[in-house]
Design an enzyme around this catalytic site. Structure first.
Site, PDB file in Angstrom:
ATOM      1  N   GLY A 261       9.544   0.913   1.076  1.00 57.53           N
ATOM      2  CA  GLY A 261       8.680   0.228   0.119  1.00 57.53           C
ATOM      3  C   GLY A 261       7.333   0.905  -0.031  1.00 57.53           C
TER       4      GLY A 261
ATOM      5  CB  ILE B 232      14.232  -7.909   8.901  1.00 61.47           C
ATOM      6  CG1 ILE B 232      13.980  -8.542   7.530  1.00 61.47           C
ATOM      7  CG2 ILE B 232      13.662  -6.510   8.978  1.00 61.47           C
ATOM      8  CD1 ILE B 232      12.491  -8.810   7.261  1.00 61.47           C
TER       9      ILE B 232
ATOM     10  CB  ALA C  96       8.083  -8.628   2.068  1.00 57.98           C
ATOM     11  CE1 TYR C  97      14.589 -12.164  -3.194  1.00 55.70           C
ATOM     12  CE2 TYR C  97      12.481 -12.457  -4.280  1.00 55.70           C
ATOM     13  CZ  TYR C  97      13.857 -12.498  -4.313  1.00 55.70           C
ATOM     14  OH  TYR C  97      14.512 -12.881  -5.457  1.00 55.70           O
TER      15      TYR C  97
ATOM     16  CB  THR D 187       0.980 -12.195   0.658  1.00 55.32           C
ATOM     17  OG1 THR D 187       0.426 -12.336  -0.654  1.00 55.32           O
ATOM     18  CG2 THR D 187       1.788 -13.444   0.951  1.00 55.32           C
TER      19      THR D 187
ATOM     20  CE1 TYR E 211       5.902 -11.988  -1.457  1.00 52.74           C
ATOM     21  CE2 TYR E 211       3.770 -12.756  -2.253  1.00 52.74           C
ATOM     22  CZ  TYR E 211       4.530 -11.832  -1.555  1.00 52.74           C
ATOM     23  OH  TYR E 211       3.910 -10.753  -0.956  1.00 52.74           O
TER      24      TYR E 211
ATOM     25  CD1 TRP F 278      -3.996  -9.760  -5.639  1.00 54.86           C
ATOM     26  CD2 TRP F 278      -5.498  -8.988  -7.117  1.00 54.86           C
ATOM     27  NE1 TRP F 278      -4.436 -10.826  -6.404  1.00 54.86           N
ATOM     28  CE2 TRP F 278      -5.360 -10.384  -7.320  1.00 54.86           C
ATOM     29  CE3 TRP F 278      -6.396  -8.291  -7.920  1.00 54.86           C
ATOM     30  CZ2 TRP F 278      -6.071 -11.081  -8.286  1.00 54.86           C
ATOM     31  CZ3 TRP F 278      -7.124  -8.987  -8.893  1.00 54.86           C
ATOM     32  CH2 TRP F 278      -6.950 -10.365  -9.070  1.00 54.86           C
TER      33      TRP F 278
HETATM   34  N1  LIG Z   1       2.440  -5.316  -3.166  1.00 53.11           N
HETATM   35  C1  LIG Z   1       1.450  -6.202  -3.105  1.00 53.11           C
HETATM   36  O1  LIG Z   1       0.647  -6.345  -4.044  1.00 53.11           O
HETATM   37  C2  LIG Z   1       1.286  -7.057  -1.879  1.00 53.11           C
HETATM   38  C3  LIG Z   1       0.229  -7.997  -1.862  1.00 53.11           C
HETATM   39  C4  LIG Z   1       0.052  -8.783  -0.727  1.00 53.11           C
HETATM   40  C5  LIG Z   1       0.890  -8.640   0.355  1.00 53.11           C
HETATM   41  N2  LIG Z   1       1.928  -7.749   0.315  1.00 53.11           N
HETATM   42  C6  LIG Z   1       2.803  -7.659   1.468  1.00 53.11           C
HETATM   43  O2  LIG Z   1       2.760  -6.330   1.934  1.00 53.11           O
HETATM   44  C7  LIG Z   1       4.022  -6.013   2.540  1.00 53.11           C
HETATM   45  C8  LIG Z   1       4.554  -4.707   1.953  1.00 53.11           C
HETATM   46  O3  LIG Z   1       4.728  -4.892   0.550  1.00 53.11           O
HETATM   47  P1  LIG Z   1       5.167  -3.695  -0.396  1.00 53.11           P
HETATM   48  O4  LIG Z   1       4.283  -3.725  -1.586  1.00 53.11           O
HETATM   49  O5  LIG Z   1       5.325  -2.430   0.362  1.00 53.11           O
HETATM   50  O6  LIG Z   1       6.604  -4.237  -0.829  1.00 53.11           O
HETATM   51  P2  LIG Z   1       7.871  -3.440  -1.423  1.00 53.11           P
HETATM   52  O7  LIG Z   1       7.405  -2.156  -2.040  1.00 53.11           O
HETATM   53  O8  LIG Z   1       8.608  -4.421  -2.260  1.00 53.11           O
HETATM   54  O9  LIG Z   1       8.702  -3.081  -0.128  1.00 53.11           O
HETATM   55  C9  LIG Z   1       9.417  -4.044   0.583  1.00 53.11           C
HETATM   56  C10 LIG Z   1      10.509  -3.337   1.320  1.00 53.11           C
HETATM   57  O10 LIG Z   1      11.256  -4.312   2.080  1.00 53.11           O
HETATM   58  C11 LIG Z   1      12.609  -3.901   2.059  1.00 53.11           C
HETATM   59  N3  LIG Z   1      13.480  -5.031   2.380  1.00 53.11           N
HETATM   60  C12 LIG Z   1      13.789  -6.081   1.582  1.00 53.11           C
HETATM   61  N4  LIG Z   1      14.643  -6.902   2.214  1.00 53.11           N
HETATM   62  C13 LIG Z   1      14.889  -6.359   3.443  1.00 53.11           C
HETATM   63  C14 LIG Z   1      15.684  -6.735   4.546  1.00 53.11           C
HETATM   64  N5  LIG Z   1      16.422  -7.873   4.544  1.00 53.11           N
HETATM   65  N6  LIG Z   1      15.706  -5.939   5.632  1.00 53.11           N
HETATM   66  C15 LIG Z   1      14.981  -4.790   5.655  1.00 53.11           C
HETATM   67  N7  LIG Z   1      14.204  -4.380   4.637  1.00 53.11           N
HETATM   68  C16 LIG Z   1      14.164  -5.160   3.538  1.00 53.11           C
HETATM   69  C17 LIG Z   1      12.823  -3.375   0.659  1.00 53.11           C
HETATM   70  O11 LIG Z   1      13.945  -2.537   0.636  1.00 53.11           O
HETATM   71  P3  LIG Z   1      14.851  -2.449  -0.708  1.00 53.11           P
HETATM   72  O12 LIG Z   1      13.899  -2.072  -1.809  1.00 53.11           O
HETATM   73  O13 LIG Z   1      15.847  -1.414  -0.374  1.00 53.11           O
HETATM   74  O14 LIG Z   1      15.408  -3.824  -0.897  1.00 53.11           O
HETATM   75  C18 LIG Z   1      11.513  -2.631   0.393  1.00 53.11           C
HETATM   76  O15 LIG Z   1      11.636  -1.271   0.787  1.00 53.11           O
HETATM   77  C19 LIG Z   1       4.909  -7.231   2.313  1.00 53.11           C
HETATM   78  O16 LIG Z   1       4.858  -8.055   3.453  1.00 53.11           O
HETATM   79  C20 LIG Z   1       4.248  -7.953   1.166  1.00 53.11           C
HETATM   80  O17 LIG Z   1       4.519  -9.340   1.201  1.00 53.11           O
HETATM   81  C21 LIG Z   1       2.139  -6.945  -0.779  1.00 53.11           C
END
Ligand SMILES: NC(=O)c1ccc[n+]([C@@H]2O[C@H](COP(=O)([O-])OP(=O)(O)OC[C@H]3O[C@@H](n4cnc5c(N)ncnc54)[C@H](OP(=O)(O)O)[C@@H]3O)[C@@H](O)[C@H]2O)c1
Length: 324
Positions: A33, A62, A86-87, A127, A157, A182
């Site tokens: 991700g 996970i 995460a989802y 988040t 979420y 964000w």
């Molecule tokens: N992006 C934002 O703006 C934001 C804001 C606040 C907090 N966060 C938090 O920051 C963290 C990282 O976010 P991100 O932006 O890097 O998210 P992301 O790009 O959507 O990456 C999430 C990763 O989790 C993997 N995943 C999903 N289901 C899984 C499972 N059951 N087992 C193992 N891996 C799994 C996905 O793999 P696949 O793609 O192969 O399914 C993806 O590679 C998360 O906790 C998110 O809630 C993000």
């Protein structure tokens, strides 16, 4: 006893090294991700002698105990698991509650049970959407503190992520929860908000962007560096069992971010038009106010992340190769 050598990743470089049972390993879960990729890219910030093991969704599920036991079977007390999995489809989660709960709540609980049993350190990423986000900004002008969560999150979420935080700290009281917000990488091809604005700047004369949601825009590289600093500092009393907030400093609306992106690429910011959330209804209602205070991060002895505007400038300059 020495284990067979195998190709692994040390400080971002693929090398063949001898790995012993005592070599501290940092498992990056969710490595495919946005944040997981940035953590690998910035692993030069990792402490010397630490081995990085990226685990994508092809390597570990996970929410599946058998899969976690297989992927983390060697876990020991010097190891660290950084859970970035995460989802994250905020709108999709509204109609896929079970799917979101499985990854955002069950999965972290399974990981925490494993780290607790091994005595390893779990850093779990969460988040700003755990906050309902309706509180007037005047109550918290510098942003929410970790203990300010009260009331139910407004989205599936957010609710499932809050359940995940609680499950982690219940199962593993030494774990650390790091909330961020964000997050963007900002490259011209990236699917995040900044990348999207860069493409829209090329494609359209004007862009309307909501100006009534305030948050903490965060450059993924700065967050990754902050997490590596946390890892390097170790599971001290200040962070064990704690919830910390890690975002770039300051606050902005999406309109502010979009206008800043236009400025950064040399376009007229007046081509970005302010609009309201009511004009752009989404399946998941976004918090009107979800600014996170950086006080907990600094109180844990960690370097505050720079101001969001400077970080945005750096993200675009770095993606164009104009910063060293
Ligand atoms: N992006 C934002 O703006 C934001 C804001 C606040 C907090 N966060 C938090 O920051 C963290 C990282 O976010 P991100 O932006 O890097 O998210 P992301 O790009 O959507 O990456 C999430 C990763 O989790 C993997 N995943 C999903 N289901 C899984 C499972 N059951 N087992 C193992 N891996 C799994 C996905 O793999 P696949 O793609 O192969 O399914 C993806 O590679 C998360 O906790 C998110 O809630 C993000």
């Amino acid at each position: 006893m020495t284990v067979e050598s195998w190709p692994t990743r040390v400080c971002g470089t693929m090398v063949r090294m001898r790995v012993t049972p005592s070599t501290p390993t940092v498992y990056i879960v969710g490595a495919g991700g946005q944040l997981g990729t940035a953590l690998q890219g910035r692993s030069a910030q990792a402490p010397d002698s630490v081995v990085c093991r990226p685990l994508t969704s092809a390597d570990i599920d996970i929410a599946d105990e058998t899969s976690v036991a297989a992927a983390l079977g060697d876990l020991g007390p010097d190891d660290v698991v950084v859970n970035c999995a995460a989802y994250t489809d905020v709108d999709g989660a509204e109609s896929d509650v079970d799917g979101a709960r499985r990854v955002n709540a069950t999965g972290p609980a399974v990981l925490a049970a494993h780290t607790a049993a091994a005595g390893a350190w779990l850093i779990h990423v969460s988040t700003d959407y755990v906050f309902p986000g309706a509180a007037p900004a005047s109550d918290r002008p510098d942003g929410y503190e970790p203990d300010d969560v009260s009331g139910e999150p407004a989205t599936v979420y957010g609710a499932t992520k809050l359940a995940g935080e609680r499950a982690v700290l219940d199962a593993d009281p030494r774990a650390t929860v790091v909330r961020t917000a964000w997050v963007y990488t900002g490259g011209p091809e990236s699917r995040d908000f900044v990348g999207t604005m860069r493409r829209l700047e090329q494609a359209r004369e004007t862009v309307s962007v909501v100006d009534d949601q305030l948050g903490s825009p965060t450059y993924c590289i700065d967050l990754a560096d902050g997490l590596w600093e946390l890892v390097a500092a170790g599971p001290r009393a200040e962070v064990a069992g704690a919830v910390l907030h890690a975002t770039n400093a300051g606050r902005a609306t999406w309109f502010d971010v979009a206008a800043a992106v236009f400025e950064e690429v040399g376009a007229e910011r007046s081509r970005v038009l302010p609009t309201t959330t009511a004009e752009f209804p989404r399946p998941a209602p976004r918090p009107a106010y979800s600014v996170l205070s950086g006080r907990s991060w600094a109180a844990a002895g960690l370097t505050p992340l720079r101001d969001w505007r400077a970080a945005l400038h750096a993200s675009i300059a770095e993606s164009e190769g104009s910063l060293p």
